[in-house]
Write a protein that holds these residues in place. Structure first.
Motif, PDB file in Angstrom:
ATOM      1  N   ASP A 248       0.834  -1.201   0.000  1.00 53.36           N
ATOM      2  CA  ASP A 248       0.000   0.000   0.000  1.00 53.36           C
ATOM      3  C   ASP A 248       0.868   1.250   0.000  1.00 53.36           C
ATOM      4  O   ASP A 248       1.831   1.355   0.750  1.00 53.36           O
ATOM      5  CB  ASP A 248      -0.921   0.038   1.218  1.00 53.36           C
ATOM      6  CG  ASP A 248      -2.085  -0.927   1.082  1.00 53.36           C
ATOM      7  OD1 ASP A 248      -2.385  -1.302  -0.060  1.00 53.36           O
ATOM      8  OD2 ASP A 248      -2.668  -1.292   2.105  1.00 53.36           O
ATOM      9  N   ALA A 249       0.486   2.200  -0.831  1.00 51.53           N
ATOM     10  CA  ALA A 249       1.193   3.483  -0.863  1.00 51.53           C
ATOM     11  C   ALA A 249       0.758   4.312   0.326  1.00 51.53           C
ATOM     12  O   ALA A 249      -0.386   4.257   0.751  1.00 51.53           O
ATOM     13  CB  ALA A 249       0.885   4.208  -2.171  1.00 51.53           C
ATOM     14  N   ARG A 250       1.680   5.079   0.857  1.00 51.46           N
ATOM     15  CA  ARG A 250       1.364   5.930   1.996  1.00 51.46           C
ATOM     16  C   ARG A 250       1.643   7.373   1.636  1.00 51.46           C
ATOM     17  O   ARG A 250       2.571   7.688   0.930  1.00 51.46           O
ATOM     18  CB  ARG A 250       2.176   5.526   3.217  1.00 51.46           C
ATOM     19  CG  ARG A 250       1.816   4.158   3.725  1.00 51.46           C
ATOM     20  CD  ARG A 250       2.467   3.934   5.080  1.00 51.46           C
ATOM     21  NE  ARG A 250       2.036   2.687   5.634  1.00 51.46           N
ATOM     22  CZ  ARG A 250       0.971   2.533   6.403  1.00 51.46           C
ATOM     23  NH1 ARG A 250       0.217   3.547   6.698  1.00 51.46           N
ATOM     24  NH2 ARG A 250       0.642   1.354   6.877  1.00 51.46           N
TER      25      ARG A 250
ATOM     26  N   THR B 167      -3.674   5.416   0.782  1.00 51.92           N
ATOM     27  CA  THR B 167      -4.374   5.912  -0.393  1.00 51.92           C
ATOM     28  C   THR B 167      -5.524   4.973  -0.727  1.00 51.92           C
ATOM     29  O   THR B 167      -5.676   3.912  -0.132  1.00 51.92           O
ATOM     30  CB  THR B 167      -3.427   6.007  -1.606  1.00 51.92           C
ATOM     31  OG1 THR B 167      -2.996   4.685  -1.931  1.00 51.92           O
ATOM     32  CG2 THR B 167      -2.227   6.882  -1.306  1.00 51.92           C
ATOM     33  N   ASP B 168      -6.349   5.358  -1.715  1.00 50.57           N
ATOM     34  CA  ASP B 168      -7.496   4.550  -2.115  1.00 50.57           C
ATOM     35  C   ASP B 168      -7.116   3.375  -2.994  1.00 50.57           C
ATOM     36  O   ASP B 168      -7.979   2.632  -3.426  1.00 50.57           O
ATOM     37  CB  ASP B 168      -8.512   5.420  -2.856  1.00 50.57           C
ATOM     38  CG  ASP B 168      -9.144   6.440  -1.947  1.00 50.57           C
ATOM     39  OD1 ASP B 168      -9.190   6.194  -0.736  1.00 50.57           O
ATOM     40  OD2 ASP B 168      -9.595   7.483  -2.459  1.00 50.57           O
ATOM     41  N   ALA B 169      -5.845   3.190  -3.270  1.00 52.50           N
ATOM     42  CA  ALA B 169      -5.402   2.155  -4.203  1.00 52.50           C
ATOM     43  C   ALA B 169      -5.154   0.826  -3.510  1.00 52.50           C
ATOM     44  O   ALA B 169      -4.256   0.099  -3.863  1.00 52.50           O
ATOM     45  CB  ALA B 169      -4.147   2.624  -4.930  1.00 52.50           C
ATOM     46  N   ARG B 170      -5.969   0.491  -2.515  1.00 55.59           N
ATOM     47  CA  ARG B 170      -5.759  -0.759  -1.790  1.00 55.59           C
ATOM     48  C   ARG B 170      -6.451  -1.946  -2.443  1.00 55.59           C
ATOM     49  O   ARG B 170      -6.215  -3.079  -2.037  1.00 55.59           O
ATOM     50  CB  ARG B 170      -6.230  -0.621  -0.357  1.00 55.59           C
ATOM     51  CG  ARG B 170      -5.286   0.212   0.466  1.00 55.59           C
ATOM     52  CD  ARG B 170      -5.694   0.191   1.892  1.00 55.59           C
ATOM     53  NE  ARG B 170      -6.654   1.271   2.086  1.00 55.59           N
ATOM     54  CZ  ARG B 170      -7.374   1.435   3.172  1.00 55.59           C
ATOM     55  NH1 ARG B 170      -7.268   0.616   4.155  1.00 55.59           N
ATOM     56  NH2 ARG B 170      -8.213   2.444   3.271  1.00 55.59           N
ATOM     57  N   GLU B 171      -7.301  -1.711  -3.419  1.00 57.70           N
ATOM     58  CA  GLU B 171      -8.006  -2.801  -4.073  1.00 57.70           C
ATOM     59  C   GLU B 171      -7.711  -2.779  -5.561  1.00 57.70           C
ATOM     60  O   GLU B 171      -7.387  -1.748  -6.124  1.00 57.70           O
ATOM     61  CB  GLU B 171      -9.502  -2.686  -3.820  1.00 57.70           C
ATOM     62  CG  GLU B 171      -9.845  -2.855  -2.366  1.00 57.70           C
ATOM     63  CD  GLU B 171     -11.336  -2.883  -2.115  1.00 57.70           C
ATOM     64  OE1 GLU B 171     -12.100  -2.563  -3.045  1.00 57.70           O
ATOM     65  OE2 GLU B 171     -11.716  -3.221  -1.002  1.00 57.70           O
ATOM     66  N   ARG B 172      -7.803  -3.940  -6.186  1.00 53.11           N
ATOM     67  CA  ARG B 172      -7.575  -4.036  -7.626  1.00 53.11           C
ATOM     68  C   ARG B 172      -8.575  -4.992  -8.240  1.00 53.11           C
ATOM     69  O   ARG B 172      -9.080  -5.902  -7.590  1.00 53.11           O
ATOM     70  CB  ARG B 172      -6.157  -4.476  -7.926  1.00 53.11           C
ATOM     71  CG  ARG B 172      -5.813  -5.867  -7.464  1.00 53.11           C
ATOM     72  CD  ARG B 172      -4.386  -6.201  -7.847  1.00 53.11           C
ATOM     73  NE  ARG B 172      -3.912  -7.344  -7.076  1.00 53.11           N
ATOM     74  CZ  ARG B 172      -2.643  -7.598  -6.868  1.00 53.11           C
ATOM     75  NH1 ARG B 172      -1.721  -6.808  -7.362  1.00 53.11           N
ATOM     76  NH2 ARG B 172      -2.274  -8.643  -6.173  1.00 53.11           N
ATOM     77  N   GLN B 173      -8.860  -4.744  -9.510  1.00 59.47           N
ATOM     78  CA  GLN B 173      -9.693  -5.640 -10.304  1.00 59.47           C
ATOM     79  C   GLN B 173      -8.792  -6.762 -10.813  1.00 59.47           C
ATOM     80  O   GLN B 173      -7.675  -6.511 -11.262  1.00 59.47           O
ATOM     81  CB  GLN B 173     -10.300  -4.906 -11.499  1.00 59.47           C
ATOM     82  CG  GLN B 173     -11.298  -3.842 -11.126  1.00 59.47           C
ATOM     83  CD  GLN B 173     -12.584  -4.439 -10.587  1.00 59.47           C
ATOM     84  OE1 GLN B 173     -13.032  -5.497 -11.017  1.00 59.47           O
ATOM     85  NE2 GLN B 173     -13.164  -3.745  -9.632  1.00 59.47           N
ATOM     86  N   VAL B 174      -9.275  -7.993 -10.746  1.00 58.26           N
ATOM     87  CA  VAL B 174      -8.529  -9.138 -11.261  1.00 58.26           C
ATOM     88  C   VAL B 174      -9.396  -9.822 -12.309  1.00 58.26           C
ATOM     89  O   VAL B 174     -10.586 -10.049 -12.096  1.00 58.26           O
ATOM     90  CB  VAL B 174      -8.158 -10.135 -10.143  1.00 58.26           C
ATOM     91  CG1 VAL B 174      -7.416 -11.338 -10.713  1.00 58.26           C
ATOM     92  CG2 VAL B 174      -7.315  -9.448  -9.078  1.00 58.26           C
ATOM     93  N   TRP B 175      -8.775 -10.120 -13.433  1.00 60.12           N
ATOM     94  CA  TRP B 175      -9.448 -10.797 -14.535  1.00 60.12           C
ATOM     95  C   TRP B 175      -8.750 -12.132 -14.759  1.00 60.12           C
ATOM     96  O   TRP B 175      -7.544 -12.179 -14.967  1.00 60.12           O
ATOM     97  CB  TRP B 175      -9.357  -9.964 -15.814  1.00 60.12           C
ATOM     98  CG  TRP B 175     -10.038  -8.646 -15.689  1.00 60.12           C
ATOM     99  CD1 TRP B 175      -9.542  -7.511 -15.114  1.00 60.12           C
ATOM    100  CD2 TRP B 175     -11.330  -8.316 -16.140  1.00 60.12           C
ATOM    101  NE1 TRP B 175     -10.458  -6.507 -15.186  1.00 60.12           N
ATOM    102  CE2 TRP B 175     -11.574  -6.971 -15.814  1.00 60.12           C
ATOM    103  CE3 TRP B 175     -12.325  -9.032 -16.804  1.00 60.12           C
ATOM    104  CZ2 TRP B 175     -12.749  -6.326 -16.114  1.00 60.12           C
ATOM    105  CZ3 TRP B 175     -13.501  -8.389 -17.108  1.00 60.12           C
ATOM    106  CH2 TRP B 175     -13.709  -7.051 -16.763  1.00 60.12           C
TER     107      TRP B 175
END
Length: 114
Positions: free
Chosen positions: A62-64, A74-82
């Motif tokens: 996680d970026a701080r 930051t809000d970048a704690r989740e990602r889409q996985v395909w």
């Protein structure tokens, strides 16, 4: 057997079917399904989207940001996985690949099933 990777890849996106619609604006990375990707200098064409889901990124990645002296994630704690079936050509076999896209970031190859 599943092999894990965290390698940056180049992905060409495009709406493939009804599953890919409604995930967000087209400006978001991972908003629509992948059509093809380049991994280690080789082009893979997506033959089918098997599944998609959202997962939390590992906490240590996680970026701080500094905000008034305290750390804020930051809000970048989740990602889409395909999960896709893809092949490098008509004569090459089809493999199963997990491709991850962080919001507003780059695509990554996460896992390859043998």
């Amino acid at each position: 057997m599943v092999r894990r990777y965290e390698e940056t890849i180049e992905v060409r996106e495009g709406a493939r079917d009804d599953l890919t619609l409604g995930l967000g604006g087209a400006e978001d990375v991972g908003a629509v399904g992948p059509e093809a990707f380049v991994w280690r200098g080789r082009l893979y064409v997506v033959r089918a989207v098997l599944d998609r889901w959202q997962e939390r990124r590992p906490w240590w990645r996680d970026a701080r940001e500094r905000d008034g002296g305290s750390d804020v994630l930051t809000d970048a704690r989740e990602r889409q996985v395909w999960r896709v079936e893809a092949s490098a050509g008509r004569l090459c076999g089809v493999g199963v690949y997990d491709l991850g896209a962080d919001h507003g970031s780059q695509w990554r190859l996460l896992r390859v099933a043998d």
